[in-house]
Design an enzyme around this catalytic site. Structure first.
Site, PDB file in Angstrom:
ATOM      1  N   GLU A 199      37.216  27.357  11.829  1.00 36.44           N
ATOM      2  CA  GLU A 199      36.432  26.139  11.501  1.00 36.44           C
ATOM      3  C   GLU A 199      36.125  26.050  10.012  1.00 36.44           C
ATOM      4  O   GLU A 199      35.008  25.709   9.607  1.00 36.44           O
ATOM      5  CB  GLU A 199      35.174  26.037  12.358  1.00 36.44           C
ATOM      6  CG  GLU A 199      35.523  25.508  13.725  1.00 36.44           C
ATOM      7  CD  GLU A 199      34.384  24.904  14.504  1.00 36.44           C
ATOM      8  OE1 GLU A 199      33.477  24.312  13.900  1.00 36.44           O
ATOM      9  OE2 GLU A 199      34.440  25.024  15.718  1.00 36.44           O
ATOM     10  N   PHE A 253      40.269  21.642  21.152  1.00 36.49           N
ATOM     11  CA  PHE A 253      40.507  20.748  20.018  1.00 36.49           C
ATOM     12  C   PHE A 253      41.637  21.326  19.174  1.00 36.49           C
ATOM     13  O   PHE A 253      41.609  22.505  18.815  1.00 36.49           O
ATOM     14  CB  PHE A 253      39.239  20.626  19.160  1.00 36.49           C
ATOM     15  CG  PHE A 253      39.398  19.692  18.007  1.00 36.49           C
ATOM     16  CD1 PHE A 253      39.248  18.323  18.197  1.00 36.49           C
ATOM     17  CD2 PHE A 253      39.715  20.163  16.743  1.00 36.49           C
ATOM     18  CE1 PHE A 253      39.416  17.442  17.139  1.00 36.49           C
ATOM     19  CE2 PHE A 253      39.886  19.291  15.687  1.00 36.49           C
ATOM     20  CZ  PHE A 253      39.739  17.930  15.880  1.00 36.49           C
ATOM     21  N   THR A 300      37.577  28.326   6.483  1.00 42.08           N
ATOM     22  CA  THR A 300      37.286  29.682   6.005  1.00 42.08           C
ATOM     23  C   THR A 300      36.053  29.606   5.093  1.00 42.08           C
ATOM     24  O   THR A 300      35.722  28.537   4.567  1.00 42.08           O
ATOM     25  CB  THR A 300      38.458  30.269   5.186  1.00 42.08           C
ATOM     26  OG1 THR A 300      38.590  29.521   3.975  1.00 42.08           O
ATOM     27  CG2 THR A 300      39.769  30.238   5.963  1.00 42.08           C
ATOM     28  N   THR A 340      45.043  22.503  13.784  1.00 48.29           N
ATOM     29  CA  THR A 340      45.806  23.476  12.990  1.00 48.29           C
ATOM     30  C   THR A 340      47.283  23.526  13.389  1.00 48.29           C
ATOM     31  O   THR A 340      47.622  23.449  14.574  1.00 48.29           O
ATOM     32  CB  THR A 340      45.191  24.887  13.157  1.00 48.29           C
ATOM     33  OG1 THR A 340      43.808  24.807  12.819  1.00 48.29           O
ATOM     34  CG2 THR A 340      45.862  25.922  12.284  1.00 48.29           C
ATOM     35  N   ALA A 400      49.641  23.757   8.285  1.00 48.47           N
ATOM     36  CA  ALA A 400      48.365  23.076   8.005  1.00 48.47           C
ATOM     37  C   ALA A 400      47.200  23.874   8.564  1.00 48.47           C
ATOM     38  O   ALA A 400      46.825  23.735   9.723  1.00 48.47           O
ATOM     39  CB  ALA A 400      48.377  21.667   8.608  1.00 48.47           C
TER      40      ALA A 400
END
Ligand SMILES: Cc1cc2nc3c(=O)[nH]c(=O)nc-3n(C[C@H](O)[C@H](O)[C@H](O)COP(=O)(O)OP(=O)(O)OC[C@H]3O[C@@H](n4cnc5c(N)ncnc54)[C@H](O)[C@@H]3O)c2cc1C
Length: 385
Positions: A363, A122, A365, A125, A129
């Site tokens: 996933e 997936f 911070t 990031t 971003a």
């Protein structure tokens, strides 16, 4: 503690433990040292039907939910967190497809993921971003024949190793996050290549890599769900997947606790095993309390996800934050209890402490997730006023 798991859940858990102890344990130090992707273990996991656990039955899966996935991830992570994340990332990579994909898309991709032939990943990031995932710049311009992707994704788990990627990209760049969509991209598609392979502090056997899209044309039918909903789909996905990171943390902390107890029983100082010393006992007791509390929270959050509850943002974030902070603390204390030998690479707790840090980062911070929990608390307060 008894979590009243069903017979099927116990079977899944013990199967995962068997693979972890028989296949992963003998090679985990070597995989870490060589930063080698664990393909042989992926095959063992596939042979043990572990990739079927999170896929619906109609697509050759076992139809398990979040809790079943957590049980597998926990057992793998108890022995090696890098293997656990490689496995979990494949689930993450196909959740959006399972939730929003068409029957045709699911039929095309899910059986290969279920039987472990293909891994998935997936990707949201980007260099600009991270926590601010809404700031993505990768575009997927609608042209004749499909979507033309351009941009770079950063730090993608299973990058380069997976065959199937769920990529969040802007199908309408004028609308920012509201113009984001989820798109399936297959490895080997022209214009899709892999960039920098990261060298990491921990979970070194896992692959973390850049995905590079340069005029990469994917067919229109690779869009998952409706255009413009990609960001919301991603946020909902994380709500459901975060207990899985919690499970990774619980397994890792459990492994460190067991290693510390073993060592404390064997190590003799001042004529006695160090486990007889009060301060060491206190540390071990606190470690055990925290591991069990984290497990209880993770299982409860996973069960809530499986109940179909509409909103699990808060509980899911809590389970990830508490369990990952626990893993960091418990692995650090395990190194402390093992003393000098604990700091050496020949001893497993050194790797465990390195592996723990990432759990507080990916996933979402733990700072970002604490913000999210506080926002939910404020909303709840506002509703009661
Ligand atoms: C090993 C690894 C694997 C990964 N796997 C994947 C993957 O498979 N797919 C994927 O899409 N991404 C993946 N990521 C990305 C990961 O989710 C991001 O690294 C993470 O969300 C943090 O983003 P960042 O690294 O850009 O940090 P930044 O967002 O730059 O944050 C830096 C620091 O600032 C803090 N901070 C920033 N904004 C705020 C705020 N508003 N309030 C409080 N604190 C704030 C952060 O908490 C952090 O401490 C992975 C990352 C790593 C390292």
């Amino acid at each position: 503690m008894d979590y009243f798991l069903s017979e099927e859940q116990e079977t899944i858990k013990s199967l995962a433990r068997r693979v972890a102890e028989e296949r992963i344990l003998p090679v985990r130090a070597e995989l870490d040292e060589n930063e080698e992707f664990p393909w042989a273990i992926v095959k063992d996991l596939a042979d043990a039907d572990m990739f079927r656990v999170f896929v619906p039955e109609e697509y050759e899966g076992l139809g398990g939910g979040c809790l079943e996935l957590c049980l597998v991830v926990e057992e793998l992570s108890r022995v090696c967190s890098a293997v656990a994340v490689s496995y979990a990332a494949s689930a993450l990579g196909c959740f959006t497809l399972m939730e929003y994909g068409t029957e045709e898309q699911q039929r095309k991709y899910l059986p290969d993921i279920a039987n472990g032939k293909k891994l998935s990943a997936f990707a949201i990031t980007e260099p600009t971003a991270g926590s601010d995932a809404s700031n993505i710049k990768t575009t997927a311009e609608k042209i004749e024949g499909g979507y033309l992707l351009n941009g770079t994704k950063q730090f993608i788990t299973n990058g380069g190793e997976a065959e199937i990627y769920t990529v969040i990209a802007l199908t309408d760049k004028t609308r920012g996050a509201r113009g984001a969509s989820a798109i399936l991209v297959e490895k080997g598609t022209e214009g899709f290549s892999f960039g920098k392979k990261e060298k990491k502090m921990g979970i070194r056997a896992s692959a973390t890599r850049e995905l590079v899209f340069r005029n990469c044309l994917v067919p229109e039918e690779n869009l998952i769900g409706k255009p413009g909903l990609g960001f919301i789909q991603a946020m909902r996905l994380f709500d459901k997947s975060r207990p899985g990171i919690g499970a990774q943390a619980v397994g890792l902390a459990q492994g460190a606790l067991e290693a510390a107890v073993d060592y404390a029983q064997q190590r003799i100082q001042f004529g006695q095993p160090i486990i007889s010393i009060g301060v060491v006992q206190d540390m071990l007791a606190d470690m055990a309390i925290h591991v069990e509390a984290a497990r209880a929270l993770v299982y409860a959050a996973a069960r809530m996800v499986d109940s179909g509850a509409k909103k699990v943002t808060e509980e899911s974030a809590m389970s990830k934050v508490f369990a990952s902070d626990t893993a960091m603390k418990v692995t650090t204390d395990a190194v402390q209890i093992c003393g000098g030998i604990g700091y050496m690479r020949d001893f497993p707790v050194e790797k465990m402490m390195r592996d723990a840090k990432i759990l507080q980062i990916y996933e979402g911070t733990n700072q970002i997730l604490r913000n999210a929990i506080a926002i939910e608390l404020r909303k709840r307060k506002a509703r009661t006023e």
